[in-house]
Write a protein that holds these residues in place. Structure first.
Motif, PDB file in Angstrom:
ATOM      1  N   MET A  18      -2.978   4.016 -66.312  1.00 56.68           N
ATOM      2  CA  MET A  18      -3.487   3.025 -65.365  1.00 56.68           C
ATOM      3  C   MET A  18      -4.789   2.363 -65.820  1.00 56.68           C
ATOM      4  O   MET A  18      -5.236   1.405 -65.220  1.00 56.68           O
ATOM      5  CB  MET A  18      -3.694   3.672 -63.990  1.00 56.68           C
ATOM      6  CG  MET A  18      -2.399   4.088 -63.325  1.00 56.68           C
ATOM      7  SD  MET A  18      -2.660   5.074 -61.846  1.00 56.68           S
ATOM      8  CE  MET A  18      -3.608   3.972 -60.846  1.00 56.68           C
ATOM      9  N   THR A  27      -6.203  -1.828 -60.626  1.00 52.74           N
ATOM     10  CA  THR A  27      -5.688  -1.790 -59.247  1.00 52.74           C
ATOM     11  C   THR A  27      -4.888  -3.056 -58.998  1.00 52.74           C
ATOM     12  O   THR A  27      -5.290  -4.147 -59.392  1.00 52.74           O
ATOM     13  CB  THR A  27      -6.845  -1.715 -58.225  1.00 52.74           C
ATOM     14  OG1 THR A  27      -7.709  -2.830 -58.442  1.00 52.74           O
ATOM     15  CG2 THR A  27      -7.618  -0.425 -58.383  1.00 52.74           C
ATOM     16  N   ASP A  31       2.183  -2.930 -63.232  1.00 51.51           N
ATOM     17  CA  ASP A  31       2.620  -1.573 -63.579  1.00 51.51           C
ATOM     18  C   ASP A  31       2.647  -0.670 -62.349  1.00 51.51           C
ATOM     19  O   ASP A  31       3.589   0.096 -62.155  1.00 51.51           O
ATOM     20  CB  ASP A  31       1.689  -0.946 -64.629  1.00 51.51           C
ATOM     21  CG  ASP A  31       1.761  -1.669 -65.956  1.00 51.51           C
ATOM     22  OD1 ASP A  31       2.761  -2.385 -66.168  1.00 51.51           O
ATOM     23  OD2 ASP A  31       0.830  -1.524 -66.763  1.00 51.51           O
ATOM     24  N   ASN A  32       1.604  -0.751 -61.548  1.00 49.25           N
ATOM     25  CA  ASN A  32       1.543   0.085 -60.350  1.00 49.25           C
ATOM     26  C   ASN A  32       2.677  -0.239 -59.389  1.00 49.25           C
ATOM     27  O   ASN A  32       3.308   0.652 -58.825  1.00 49.25           O
ATOM     28  CB  ASN A  32       0.198  -0.090 -59.641  1.00 49.25           C
ATOM     29  CG  ASN A  32      -0.967   0.361 -60.491  1.00 49.25           C
ATOM     30  OD1 ASN A  32      -0.795   1.059 -61.482  1.00 49.25           O
ATOM     31  ND2 ASN A  32      -2.162  -0.055 -60.122  1.00 49.25           N
ATOM     32  N   TRP A  33       2.941  -1.535 -59.207  1.00 52.28           N
ATOM     33  CA  TRP A  33       4.007  -1.935 -58.290  1.00 52.28           C
ATOM     34  C   TRP A  33       5.370  -1.527 -58.821  1.00 52.28           C
ATOM     35  O   TRP A  33       6.268  -1.183 -58.058  1.00 52.28           O
ATOM     36  CB  TRP A  33       3.955  -3.441 -58.030  1.00 52.28           C
ATOM     37  CG  TRP A  33       2.858  -3.791 -57.076  1.00 52.28           C
ATOM     38  CD1 TRP A  33       1.705  -4.444 -57.356  1.00 52.28           C
ATOM     39  CD2 TRP A  33       2.808  -3.473 -55.696  1.00 52.28           C
ATOM     40  NE1 TRP A  33       0.929  -4.550 -56.237  1.00 52.28           N
ATOM     41  CE2 TRP A  33       1.589  -3.961 -55.181  1.00 52.28           C
ATOM     42  CE3 TRP A  33       3.663  -2.808 -54.824  1.00 52.28           C
ATOM     43  CZ2 TRP A  33       1.207  -3.828 -53.864  1.00 52.28           C
ATOM     44  CZ3 TRP A  33       3.291  -2.675 -53.490  1.00 52.28           C
ATOM     45  CH2 TRP A  33       2.074  -3.178 -53.029  1.00 52.28           C
TER      46      TRP A  33
END
Length: 198
Positions: A18, A27, A31-33
């Motif tokens: 991350m 944030t 990638d996070n989604w």
């Protein structure tokens, strides 16, 4: 020690993934989604859509093969005026509250017992047997225990008291509720206690 070390490696790896080139955690990135999207999609398809459509159907007079017409609170009022529904709803609340209290308190007690036990693996194996049994086998086991003419409990009470004692376990609502609560707690307490122990 090994499990703690393994967890630290996984967490550090996720944090490294991350991070951006400057070392700060990203944030709101794609990638996070992408990591969260399958869980969100599954929740929407399996839980949210059926729940929402069921709630909408409660306010219509939908029948199979016919179009639905909005009737407002008419269905809910009719159901609430039925005394059988009110009794069933009250029994459901009683059952849920009683089972949850017994499971949580019993799980805490068993978790403390497991914490101080020397032969923890053997106890965990024995403890998980009711939860690992298939539902049909667990039901047959309880039928065998509670069967009036020749069940285990009936035979034990007959040997203890010298004369046959008829319990009629499902003869009254209170006895039936007690048997169902005992069965549910016996069946699911192992899982709850292992979760509390972890």
């Amino acid at each position: 020690y090994r499990s703690t070390q393994w967890r630290q490696v996984v967490v550090c790896s996720l944090v490294d993934v991350m991070k951006n080139s400057r070392g700060r955690i990203r944030t709101g990135t794609l990638d996070n989604w992408c990591l969260v999207a399958p869980a969100i999609l599954l929740f929407i398809v399996v839980i949210a859509v059926p729940l929402f459509s069921s709630a909408l159907l409660a306010f219509t007079d939908k029948r199979l093969g016919m179009t639905a017409e909005f009737v407002g609170l008419k269905n809910l009022i009719a159901v609430w005026q039925d005394p059988l529904f009110r009794r069933a709803a009250l029994n459901s609340v009683k059952f849920s509250v009683l089972v949850t209290l017994l499971k949580v308190s019993g799980a805490y007690v068993l978790a403390f017992v497991l914490e101080g036990a020397d032969n923890r693996r053997l106890l965990l194996g024995v403890l998980l047997v009711p939860w690992l049994l298939p539902g049909s086998a667990a039901c047959l086991l309880w039928i065998w225990l509670l069967y009036e003419p020749s069940g285990v409990l009936y035979t034990f009470m007959k040997a203890l008291c010298g004369s046959p004692i008829t319990m009629n376990w499902f003869g009254t609502p209170s006895k039936a509720m007690a048997v169902l609560v005992a069965f549910n707690v016996w069946r699911e307490l192992p899982l709850w206690s292992v979760v509390m122990f972890a």
